[in-house]
Design a protein around this motif. Structure first.
Motif, short mmCIF file in Angstrom:
data_model
loop_
_atom_site.label_atom_id
_atom_site.label_comp_id
_atom_site.label_asym_id
_atom_site.label_seq_id
_atom_site.Cartn_x
_atom_site.Cartn_y
_atom_site.Cartn_z
N LEU A 177 0.86 -1.18 0.00
CA LEU A 177 0.00 0.00 0.00
C LEU A 177 0.90 1.23 0.00
O LEU A 177 1.95 1.22 0.64
CB LEU A 177 -0.90 0.03 1.24
CG LEU A 177 -1.98 -1.05 1.30
CD1 LEU A 177 -2.68 -1.01 2.65
CD2 LEU A 177 -2.99 -0.83 0.19
N PRO A 178 0.50 2.29 -0.69
CA PRO A 178 1.34 3.50 -0.72
C PRO A 178 1.54 4.09 0.67
O PRO A 178 0.59 4.24 1.44
CB PRO A 178 0.56 4.47 -1.61
CG PRO A 178 -0.45 3.65 -2.32
CD PRO A 178 -0.70 2.43 -1.51
N GLY A 179 2.78 4.40 1.01
CA GLY A 179 3.08 5.03 2.28
C GLY A 179 3.09 4.09 3.47
O GLY A 179 3.23 4.54 4.61
N ARG A 180 2.93 2.80 3.27
CA ARG A 180 2.91 1.82 4.36
C ARG A 180 4.00 0.77 4.14
O ARG A 180 4.43 0.54 3.03
CB ARG A 180 1.56 1.09 4.42
CG ARG A 180 0.36 1.97 4.54
CD ARG A 180 0.27 2.47 5.94
NE ARG A 180 -0.84 3.38 6.07
CZ ARG A 180 -1.76 3.28 6.99
NH1 ARG A 180 -1.72 2.31 7.87
NH2 ARG A 180 -2.71 4.17 7.06
N LEU A 181 4.38 0.12 5.24
CA LEU A 181 5.29 -1.02 5.10
C LEU A 181 4.55 -2.17 4.43
O LEU A 181 3.35 -2.36 4.67
CB LEU A 181 5.77 -1.48 6.48
CG LEU A 181 6.80 -0.61 7.18
CD1 LEU A 181 7.06 -1.13 8.57
CD2 LEU A 181 8.08 -0.58 6.40
N PRO A 182 5.22 -2.92 3.58
CA PRO A 182 4.53 -4.05 2.95
C PRO A 182 4.20 -5.14 3.96
O PRO A 182 4.95 -5.38 4.90
CB PRO A 182 5.54 -4.55 1.91
CG PRO A 182 6.84 -3.99 2.32
CD PRO A 182 6.59 -2.78 3.12
N GLN A 183 3.05 -5.78 3.77
CA GLN A 183 2.65 -6.93 4.59
C GLN A 183 3.15 -8.17 3.86
O GLN A 183 2.81 -8.38 2.70
CB GLN A 183 1.14 -6.97 4.75
CG GLN A 183 0.63 -8.15 5.51
CD GLN A 183 0.86 -8.02 7.01
OE1 GLN A 183 0.87 -6.94 7.53
NE2 GLN A 183 1.05 -9.13 7.67
N VAL A 184 3.94 -8.98 4.53
CA VAL A 184 4.56 -10.15 3.91
C VAL A 184 4.03 -11.41 4.59
O VAL A 184 4.00 -11.49 5.81
CB VAL A 184 6.10 -10.09 4.04
CG1 VAL A 184 6.75 -11.29 3.40
CG2 VAL A 184 6.64 -8.81 3.45
#
Length: 142
Positions: free
Chosen positions: A121-128
């Motif tokens: 998501l823009p501006g967020r850490l990626p969820q892995v």
């Protein structure tokens, strides 16, 4: 402390001078040669995460670049959280020696290899989410 002036279209913003964290830590240390506990370089000695999945780590080690270090960091975070879903936080990246750019490159390589699913998501850490090699099932940690 001198002020830094930034000019933006909406006005002038005064910002304090950027901090040099390493110099501050060394200044707080009674002896510069002693190790400082504020700057962790490895997982704390008292932490005992569950056993790592070596088949998953071996697949990740075949990827170029810092993908192996990133995979080790993600596996450690997943073991600490007891969940295959993690976010690659900046503190973990610094602890395992992975820069922000190397993290994003490594995530792309691990995703192409089928070892992780990534939600961005823009501006967020990626969820892995760590997945079983070659499948879409979340990685079983035990």
């Amino acid at each position: 402390m001198r002020k830094i002036i930034r000019r933006y279209p909406f006005g002038i913003v005064h910002q304090p001078e950027p901090r040099n964290e390493k110099a501050e830590v060394l200044a707080r240390s009674p002896h510069p040669s002693e190790p400082v506990a504020d700057v962790p370089v490895a997982p704390p000695p008292g932490s005992r995460p569950e056993a790592a999945r070596f088949d998953w780590l071996c697949e990740a080690a075949r990827q170029p670049g810092k993908a192996a270090q990133l995979a080790l960091m993600l596996a450690w975070q997943a073991a600490q959280a007891s969940s295959p879903a993690v976010k690659p936080a900046r503190r973990g990246q610094r602890r395992f020696g992975v820069s922000r750019d190397a993290c994003y490159d490594g995530l792309r390589r691990l995703e192409d290899a089928g070892l992780v699913h990534v939600w961005r998501l823009p501006g967020r850490l990626p969820q892995v989410v760590l997945v079983e090699p070659g499948t879409d099932q979340p990685l079983q940690l035990q």
